[in-house]
Design a protein around this motif. Structure first.
Motif, short mmCIF file in Angstrom:
data_model
loop_
_atom_site.label_atom_id
_atom_site.label_comp_id
_atom_site.label_asym_id
_atom_site.label_seq_id
_atom_site.Cartn_x
_atom_site.Cartn_y
_atom_site.Cartn_z
N THR A 1 0.84 -1.21 0.00
CA THR A 1 0.00 0.00 0.00
C THR A 1 0.87 1.25 0.00
O THR A 1 0.68 2.16 -0.82
CB THR A 1 -0.90 0.02 1.26
N ASN B 1 2.67 1.70 -3.31
CA ASN B 1 1.77 2.14 -4.40
C ASN B 1 1.44 3.62 -4.28
O ASN B 1 1.46 4.35 -5.27
CB ASN B 1 0.46 1.33 -4.37
N ILE B 2 1.13 4.03 -3.05
CA ILE B 2 0.73 5.44 -2.86
C ILE B 2 1.93 6.36 -3.12
O ILE B 2 1.81 7.37 -3.82
CB ILE B 2 0.14 5.67 -1.44
N LEU B 3 3.08 5.97 -2.59
CA LEU B 3 4.28 6.80 -2.78
C LEU B 3 4.65 6.88 -4.26
O LEU B 3 5.02 7.94 -4.76
CB LEU B 3 5.43 6.23 -1.96
#
Lengths: 57, 563
Positions: free
Chosen positions: A11, A14-16
């Motif tokens: 998670t 992916n966000i970074l």
């Protein structure tokens, strides 16, 4: 526990990655902010002793 | 002199860089937040229509909202915790030389002062440095585990609350919604809404109380552990002093280094924990981004499984072909359409009638690609529906659904769907065709269709709004016109005008009309009667009346009221 860390890692990664794709300076600025904070603290900590050393010859 | 100058200049310089960096990073954080919000909006706007029905999707969107309320925006959390972990990590490393110096003190520096008087236990501690460090490490590990357990419990508690919060947001939206305002007032729904909101408030208080209790327990236990760690370190250094391997002057130096190191480590653990909690909310982002990709995968899977060959040359002369189509809504076991076969020629004007729940609107939703086919095939212009690009498919239809929605935007934007190059002449023509031009005029095109966002909004009646929705479908000038109950809110004269308009349209377009008003069906080329998911009657008005089936009964029932 292991799967939890994997989910967290995926998670976070992916966000970074998404943020970095649009705002490439985000991570370097985070690092720079941390380093400048360290630099301010350390400079205030070390320089007085340097002055004393200099005064003492 | 040089050092003195540097003492003043360098910290000031670093401070200025730090402030500049923080301000710029705040801007970057805002940009990231906007980008992430936009990415979710885009996914929601582009995802398959059927996904919007899925409550899991809405719960994920709510999870993002709850995350922003509980831990703050994701970019801010990443920024603060990442730079915090890095900063504390560097400080922790800076403590290591002193810690290593303490570990490395051995018998060479042994100068016993109180050796005769100190208890044996203290001698044991001071001579077993590695054992002490193992004990300290286990203590810190226990604190880490405890923090993770508490954080997990907190996440579970807040996770359970997300659906409740979604329900609350629904009621908040409903309360201020103009369209529902009349129903809420006249049907006495206000008390029910208030009761639901009070129940939510009660649940929210309970959740915050439970979280507060968890946090108090966590903070209390971790403080005790931190205290034990610090005491252990101080005791260890005292033992070393009494044993004679550390000087009394070194106490402050080593104790300070240890205590600082433990506090930095604790802070790193706390920040990592915060990051983990934040990610438990924001895992909804990747899940939502995956939504569109999954739709595409599902689509390609069904294409492969559906054996959907191109239609033969003969059938290419047909505009629309349904072949053995069966359908049930996602998550439902009830079949709405059952092995339906239908052929519509180019330029045909088709009416679809039937009892409520017969599958009329579902048929239209499948044709327009809003739902994916489970079994069977639909061909449009000879090409299987699953082979059409979504945007191409949508461009084929000018649609007015029975539950159409107008946006709180100008009349012109509603008709042209906010197109950049507006064909004013066509806007004028479609507005005239539906009988709204005289009412709105050139000036009115710029006014909003509601007063929700603009004081100058025009308040249209239900029938006028329906005419506007029809004008929007006509402006699109798509080859297939689909209307679901186009005359539901129209007066008889307006209905007659719309019927005439549809007749004119069928000269150049294929038209499908769903209507319970059989007068709308009279002028159609064919009437299809749907019953229990099947086409049970197919023919012209005269043919169906002669057959004496469902349509004839419906016609007789409606006509009786006008005799």
């Amino acid at each position: 526990m292991k799967s939890e860390i994997l989910v967290f890692g995926r998670t976070f990664g992916n966000i970074l990655k998404k943020i970095m794709s649009e705002v490439p300076l985000f991570l370097p600025l985070c690092v720079l902010q941390a380093l400048t904070e360290v630099a301010v603290s350390l400079s205030l900590l070390f320089f007085p002793s340097m002055i004393i050393d200099e005064a003492a010859g | 002199m040089l050092w003195t100058c540097l003492c003043v200049i360098l910290p000031s310089l670093f401070s200025v860089v730090k402030i500049l960096c923080r301000h710029y990073l705040e801007l970057m954080t805002l940009k990231s937040e906007q980008m992430l919000a936009l990415s979710v909006d885009t996914v929601i706007a582009e995802t398959k229509y059927e996904n919007l029905e899925n409550s899991e999707v809405h719960t994920k969107i709510q999870k993002l909202q709850s995350g922003a309320n509980m831990v703050g925006p994701v970019s801010s959390v990443i920024r603060n915790q990442l730079s915090g972990i890095l900063k504390n990590g560097i400080f922790l490393l800076a403590c290591f030389p002193l810690i290593w110096a303490l570990i490395a003190t051995d018998d060479e520096s042994f100068s016993p002062v109180f050796l005769e008087t100190i208890p044996e236990g203290m001698v044991f501690v001071s001579t077993h440095t590695l054992l002490f460090f193992l004990f300290l490490f286990l203590l810190i590990l226990f604190a880490v585990r405890l923090r993770i357990v508490f954080r997990q419990k907190e996440t579970e508690l807040t996770g359970k609350f997300v659906p409740v919060e979604r329900e609350y947001q629904y009621y908040v939206k409903l309360r201020a919604d103009y369209e529902n305002g009349a129903d809420i007032r006249l049907n006495g729904l206000r008390k029910m809404l208030q009761a639901r909101m009070k129940t939510y408030n009660c649940s929210e208080r309970k959740m915050h109380f439970a979280i507060g209790r968890q946090n108090a327990l966590a903070d209390g236990s971790l403080s005790v552990l931190l205290y034990v760690e610090n005491i252990a370190v101080i005791f260890f250094i005292i033992c070393k002093i009494l044993y004679g391997t550390v000087s009394i002057g070194g106490f402050y130096l080593y104790a300070n280094a240890f205590v600082q190191a433990i506090s930095y480590l604790t802070e790193i653990m706390r920040q990592a924990g915060e990051l983990k909690v934040a990610m438990s909310y924001y895992d909804a982002y990747p899940a939502l981004w995956e939504l569109n990709r999954k739709s595409v995968l599902q689509q390609s899977f069904s294409t492969a499984a559906g054996d959907c060959e191109e239609d033969s040359g003969e059938k290419l002369s047909y505009d629309i072909v349904f072949r053995n189509v069966s359908f049930r809504y996602p998550g439902s076991s009830q079949w709405i359409l059952k092995n339906l076969n239908l052929t519509i020629r180019k330029g045909e004007h088709i009416a679809i009638v039937g009892r409520n729940g017969a599958g009329k609107s579902t048929l239209i939703k499948l044709l327009t690609g809003l739902y994916s086919l489970e079994t069977g095939q639909i061909f449009i212009h000879g090409k299987e529906i699953r082979k059409w690009e979504e945007s191409e498919l949508y461009s084929l239809f000018g649609v007015v659904y029975q539950d159409y929605r107008l946006l709180a935007a100008s009349v012109e934007e509603n008709i042209t769907a906010g197109a950049e190059n507006v064909d004013r002449e066509r806007v004028r023509n479609v507005m005239s065709s539906v009988g709204l031009w005289d009412m709105v005029g050139e000036e009115g095109l710029r006014h909003s269709v509601s007063r929700y966002l603009s004081e100058k909004g025009i308040l249209f009646s239900g029938g006028e709004e329906q005419k506007l929705a029809i004008a929007r479908a006509l402006y699109k000038n798509a080859p297939i016109v689909v209307m679901d109950e186009p005359a539901a809110a129209l007066d008889p004269i307006a209905e007659q005008e719309i019927n005439a308009l549809l007749n004119r349209l069928s000269e150049t377009h294929t038209a499908l009309v769903i209507s319970h008003r059989l007068s709308t069906c009279m002028a159609c080329d064919r009437i299809l009667v749907l019953d229990d998911g099947r086409i049970v009657e197919d023919g012209t008005q005269q043919e169906l009346i002669k057959q004496g089936g469902i349509y004839a009964k419906m016609w007789e029932t409606q006509a009786r009221h006008y005799k």
